[in-house]
Design a protein around this motif. Structure first.
Motif, PDB file in Angstrom:
ATOM      1  N   ARG A 101       0.737  -1.104  -0.256  1.00  0.00           N
ATOM      2  CA  ARG A 101      -0.327   0.061   0.125  1.00  0.00           C
ATOM      3  C   ARG A 101       1.073   2.040   0.085  1.00  0.00           C
ATOM      4  NH1 ARG A 101      -4.729  -2.247   4.141  1.00  0.00           N
ATOM      5  NH2 ARG A 101      -6.004  -2.650   2.793  1.00  0.00           N
ATOM      6  N   GLN A 102       2.048   1.683   0.615  1.00  0.00           N
ATOM      7  CA  GLN A 102       2.950   2.448   0.965  1.00  0.00           C
ATOM      8  C   GLN A 102       2.999   2.824  -0.671  1.00  0.00           C
ATOM      9  OE1 GLN A 102       5.354   1.677   3.545  1.00  0.00           O
ATOM     10  NE2 GLN A 102       4.206   2.214   6.427  1.00  0.00           N
ATOM     11  N   ASP A 103       3.781   1.542  -1.200  1.00  0.00           N
ATOM     12  CA  ASP A 103       4.344   2.478  -3.043  1.00  0.00           C
ATOM     13  C   ASP A 103       3.629   2.556  -3.726  1.00  0.00           C
ATOM     14  OD1 ASP A 103       7.042   0.840  -1.571  1.00  0.00           O
ATOM     15  OD2 ASP A 103       6.850  -1.469  -2.445  1.00  0.00           O
ATOM     16  N   LYS A 104       2.142   1.645  -2.961  1.00  0.00           N
ATOM     17  CA  LYS A 104       0.716   2.425  -4.188  1.00  0.00           C
ATOM     18  C   LYS A 104       0.756   3.657  -4.420  1.00  0.00           C
ATOM     19  CE  LYS A 104      -1.816  -2.007  -5.020  1.00  0.00           C
ATOM     20  NZ  LYS A 104      -3.111  -2.087  -4.977  1.00  0.00           N
ATOM     21  N   LEU A 105       0.866   4.324  -3.168  1.00  0.00           N
ATOM     22  CA  LEU A 105       0.766   6.090  -2.408  1.00  0.00           C
ATOM     23  C   LEU A 105       2.188   6.640  -2.879  1.00  0.00           C
ATOM     24  CD1 LEU A 105      -1.473   7.561  -0.810  1.00  0.00           C
ATOM     25  CD2 LEU A 105       0.287   7.047   0.904  1.00  0.00           C
ATOM     26  N   ARG A 106       3.094   6.046  -3.024  1.00  0.00           N
ATOM     27  CA  ARG A 106       4.401   7.194  -2.803  1.00  0.00           C
ATOM     28  C   ARG A 106       3.785   6.840  -4.245  1.00  0.00           C
ATOM     29  NH1 ARG A 106       7.259   3.671   0.781  1.00  0.00           N
ATOM     30  NH2 ARG A 106       8.185   4.489   2.417  1.00  0.00           N
ATOM     31  N   GLU A 107       3.673   6.097  -5.416  1.00  0.00           N
ATOM     32  CA  GLU A 107       3.823   6.463  -6.924  1.00  0.00           C
ATOM     33  C   GLU A 107       3.250   6.752  -6.915  1.00  0.00           C
ATOM     34  OE1 GLU A 107       2.103   3.208 -10.438  1.00  0.00           O
ATOM     35  OE2 GLU A 107       3.704   2.091  -9.171  1.00  0.00           O
ATOM     36  N   ARG A 108       1.717   7.414  -6.806  1.00  0.00           N
ATOM     37  CA  ARG A 108       0.551   8.081  -6.553  1.00  0.00           C
ATOM     38  C   ARG A 108       0.610   9.484  -6.602  1.00  0.00           C
ATOM     39  NH1 ARG A 108      -4.635   6.835  -9.508  1.00  0.00           N
ATOM     40  NH2 ARG A 108      -4.384   8.989  -9.253  1.00  0.00           N
ATOM     41  N   ILE A 109       1.344   9.651  -5.227  1.00  0.00           N
ATOM     42  CA  ILE A 109       1.817  10.951  -4.714  1.00  0.00           C
ATOM     43  C   ILE A 109       3.049  11.015  -5.643  1.00  0.00           C
ATOM     44  CG2 ILE A 109       3.004  11.838  -3.395  1.00  0.00           C
ATOM     45  CD1 ILE A 109       2.116  10.283  -0.818  1.00  0.00           C
ATOM     46  N   SER A 146      -3.050  26.376   4.048  1.00  0.00           N
ATOM     47  CA  SER A 146      -3.654  26.629   2.992  1.00  0.00           C
ATOM     48  C   SER A 146      -3.290  25.287   1.299  1.00  0.00           C
ATOM     49  CB  SER A 146      -3.938  27.720   2.155  1.00  0.00           C
ATOM     50  OG  SER A 146      -2.315  28.843   2.231  1.00  0.00           O
ATOM     51  N   ARG A 147      -2.285  25.181   1.119  1.00  0.00           N
ATOM     52  CA  ARG A 147      -1.209  24.613   0.249  1.00  0.00           C
ATOM     53  C   ARG A 147      -1.613  23.274   0.615  1.00  0.00           C
ATOM     54  NH1 ARG A 147       4.585  27.422  -0.199  1.00  0.00           N
ATOM     55  NH2 ARG A 147       4.615  29.067  -0.934  1.00  0.00           N
ATOM     56  N   LEU A 148      -1.636  22.763   2.235  1.00  0.00           N
ATOM     57  CA  LEU A 148      -2.110  21.299   2.107  1.00  0.00           C
ATOM     58  C   LEU A 148      -3.770  21.394   1.858  1.00  0.00           C
ATOM     59  CD1 LEU A 148      -1.047  18.690   3.579  1.00  0.00           C
ATOM     60  CD2 LEU A 148      -1.613  19.435   5.712  1.00  0.00           C
ATOM     61  N   TYR A 149      -4.475  22.525   2.052  1.00  0.00           N
ATOM     62  CA  TYR A 149      -6.131  22.315   1.951  1.00  0.00           C
ATOM     63  C   TYR A 149      -6.636  21.727  -0.026  1.00  0.00           C
ATOM     64  CZ  TYR A 149     -10.668  23.491   1.018  1.00  0.00           C
ATOM     65  OH  TYR A 149     -11.825  23.334   0.647  1.00  0.00           O
ATOM     66  N   ARG A 150      -5.562  22.411  -0.666  1.00  0.00           N
ATOM     67  CA  ARG A 150      -5.441  22.778  -1.838  1.00  0.00           C
ATOM     68  C   ARG A 150      -4.987  21.058  -2.799  1.00  0.00           C
ATOM     69  NH1 ARG A 150      -4.028  28.207  -1.552  1.00  0.00           N
ATOM     70  NH2 ARG A 150      -1.946  27.722  -1.709  1.00  0.00           N
ATOM     71  N   ALA A 151      -3.882  20.751  -2.045  1.00  0.00           N
ATOM     72  CA  ALA A 151      -3.528  19.603  -2.398  1.00  0.00           C
ATOM     73  C   ALA A 151      -4.701  17.831  -1.470  1.00  0.00           C
ATOM     74  CB  ALA A 151      -2.376  19.172  -1.473  1.00  0.00           C
ATOM     75  N   ARG A 152      -4.871  18.394  -0.126  1.00  0.00           N
ATOM     76  CA  ARG A 152      -5.918  17.509  -0.777  1.00  0.00           C
ATOM     77  C   ARG A 152      -7.565  17.736  -1.362  1.00  0.00           C
ATOM     78  NH1 ARG A 152      -5.992  18.675   5.581  1.00  0.00           N
ATOM     79  NH2 ARG A 152      -3.870  17.502   6.900  1.00  0.00           N
ATOM     80  N   GLN A 153      -7.639  18.813  -1.700  1.00  0.00           N
ATOM     81  CA  GLN A 153      -8.905  18.370  -2.226  1.00  0.00           C
ATOM     82  C   GLN A 153      -8.466  18.408  -3.630  1.00  0.00           C
ATOM     83  OE1 GLN A 153     -10.947  19.697  -1.081  1.00  0.00           O
ATOM     84  NE2 GLN A 153     -11.814  20.361  -2.574  1.00  0.00           N
ATOM     85  N   TRP A 154      -7.617  18.426  -4.587  1.00  0.00           N
ATOM     86  CA  TRP A 154      -6.873  17.904  -5.804  1.00  0.00           C
ATOM     87  C   TRP A 154      -6.917  16.393  -5.507  1.00  0.00           C
ATOM     88  CZ3 TRP A 154      -3.434  15.086  -8.458  1.00  0.00           C
ATOM     89  CH2 TRP A 154      -3.385  14.857  -9.490  1.00  0.00           C
ATOM     90  N   ILE A 155      -6.236  16.420  -4.765  1.00  0.00           N
ATOM     91  CA  ILE A 155      -6.547  14.700  -5.038  1.00  0.00           C
ATOM     92  C   ILE A 155      -7.583  14.066  -4.261  1.00  0.00           C
ATOM     93  CG2 ILE A 155      -5.853  12.609  -3.342  1.00  0.00           C
ATOM     94  CD1 ILE A 155      -3.517  14.202  -2.301  1.00  0.00           C
ATOM     95  N   ARG A 156      -8.711  14.853  -4.406  1.00  0.00           N
ATOM     96  CA  ARG A 156     -10.432  14.419  -3.897  1.00  0.00           C
ATOM     97  C   ARG A 156     -10.984  13.914  -5.333  1.00  0.00           C
ATOM     98  NH1 ARG A 156     -10.412  17.680   0.556  1.00  0.00           N
ATOM     99  NH2 ARG A 156     -10.063  15.599   2.622  1.00  0.00           N
ATOM    100  N   ASN A 157     -10.405  15.899  -6.197  1.00  0.00           N
ATOM    101  CA  ASN A 157     -10.801  15.994  -7.611  1.00  0.00           C
ATOM    102  C   ASN A 157     -10.464  15.258  -8.264  1.00  0.00           C
ATOM    103  OD1 ASN A 157     -13.053  17.813  -6.353  1.00  0.00           O
ATOM    104  ND2 ASN A 157     -10.644  19.127  -6.565  1.00  0.00           N
ATOM    105  N   HIS A 158      -8.896  14.312  -8.572  1.00  0.00           N
ATOM    106  CA  HIS A 158      -8.719  14.015  -9.503  1.00  0.00           C
ATOM    107  C   HIS A 158      -8.480  12.611  -9.726  1.00  0.00           C
ATOM    108  CE1 HIS A 158      -7.483  17.741 -10.192  1.00  0.00           C
ATOM    109  NE2 HIS A 158      -7.630  17.461 -11.399  1.00  0.00           N
ATOM    110  N   LYS A 160      -9.864   8.506  -7.717  1.00  0.00           N
ATOM    111  CA  LYS A 160     -10.687   7.310  -7.635  1.00  0.00           C
ATOM    112  C   LYS A 160     -11.374   7.489  -5.382  1.00  0.00           C
ATOM    113  CE  LYS A 160     -10.683   4.743 -11.570  1.00  0.00           C
ATOM    114  NZ  LYS A 160     -10.082   3.722 -12.453  1.00  0.00           N
ATOM    115  N   GLU A 161     -11.485   7.622  -5.049  1.00  0.00           N
ATOM    116  CA  GLU A 161     -11.361   7.114  -3.615  1.00  0.00           C
ATOM    117  C   GLU A 161     -11.395   6.241  -2.823  1.00  0.00           C
ATOM    118  OE1 GLU A 161     -15.008   7.041   0.516  1.00  0.00           O
ATOM    119  OE2 GLU A 161     -15.456   7.537  -1.625  1.00  0.00           O
ATOM    120  N   ASP A 162     -11.365   4.983  -3.681  1.00  0.00           N
ATOM    121  CA  ASP A 162     -10.215   4.040  -3.148  1.00  0.00           C
ATOM    122  C   ASP A 162      -8.974   3.739  -3.357  1.00  0.00           C
ATOM    123  OD1 ASP A 162     -10.206   3.612  -6.392  1.00  0.00           O
ATOM    124  OD2 ASP A 162     -10.453   0.933  -6.615  1.00  0.00           O
ATOM    125  N   GLU A 163      -8.475   4.524  -4.546  1.00  0.00           N
ATOM    126  CA  GLU A 163      -6.808   4.819  -4.576  1.00  0.00           C
ATOM    127  C   GLU A 163      -6.115   5.525  -3.872  1.00  0.00           C
ATOM    128  OE1 GLU A 163      -6.654   5.390  -9.123  1.00  0.00           O
ATOM    129  OE2 GLU A 163      -7.001   7.711  -8.056  1.00  0.00           O
TER     130      GLU A 163
END
Length: 166
Positions: A101-109, A146-158, A160-163
């Motif tokens: 899971r950590q590897d997948k998350l790092r890849e996505r990040i 504010s940067r962390l908020y915008r980053a979280r919003q970007w993740i939510r918008n781009h 899928k939830e299971d990712e």
């Protein structure tokens, strides 16, 4: 099929060996795991292939360990069946799943835009608080928020939830 075996044979062997601690038994369990994988492919639900295969290998190794325990008890002439399954073996599977899971998350990040990637990495992977990040970036704490908020919003918008939720 051959490609999958070539790609995952070492991993499957290591999982089996971590349970059995015997080269020949681990090889046998790995082979059984690949046979089971082949039979179960129609039931595979795209949930992380390596994790799925790891579970199969782990369970085949546990089965082999149980058989070894019974064989040992019979060889000794004992009437009780000995099942030798240390509790820490469950930790092996949990660790492997967590690492995947950590590897997948790092890849996505790593696929995030740079401004979001830096703040997410610092906060979640670097486990730094707002003040530490602000100090390192030489910005105000409110800017970090504010940067962390915008980053979280970007993740939510781009994504899928299971990712991003596991």
């Amino acid at each position: 099929m051959r490609t999958l075996i070539d790609k995952y044979s070492q991993h499957v062997y290591h999982v089996a060996y971590s349970v059995l601690r015997n080269d020949q038994e681990a090889q046998d369990a790995a082979q059984e795991a690949f046979i089971q994988m082949y039979k179960s492919l129609p039931d595979y639900r795209s949930e992380g292939f390596k994790t799925w295969l790891t579970r199969i290998a782990f369970h085949k190794a546990i089965d082999a360990k149980r058989k070894l325990g019974r064989r040992t008890a019979e060889d000794l002439g004992g009437e009780e069946k000995i099942i030798n399954m240390p509790g820490r073996d469950e930790d092996v599977l949990a660790r492997l799943v967590r690492e995947e899971r950590q590897d997948k998350l790092r890849e996505r990040i790593n696929q995030l835009p740079a401004q979001h990637r830096d703040i997410i990495t610092a906060y979640y992977l670097g486990e730094k608080n707002y003040e530490q990040i602000a100090s390192e970036a030489q910005v105000a704490v409110k800017t970090v928020e504010s940067r962390l908020y915008r980053a979280r919003q970007w993740i939510r918008n781009h994504w899928k939830e299971d990712e991003w939720r596991e």
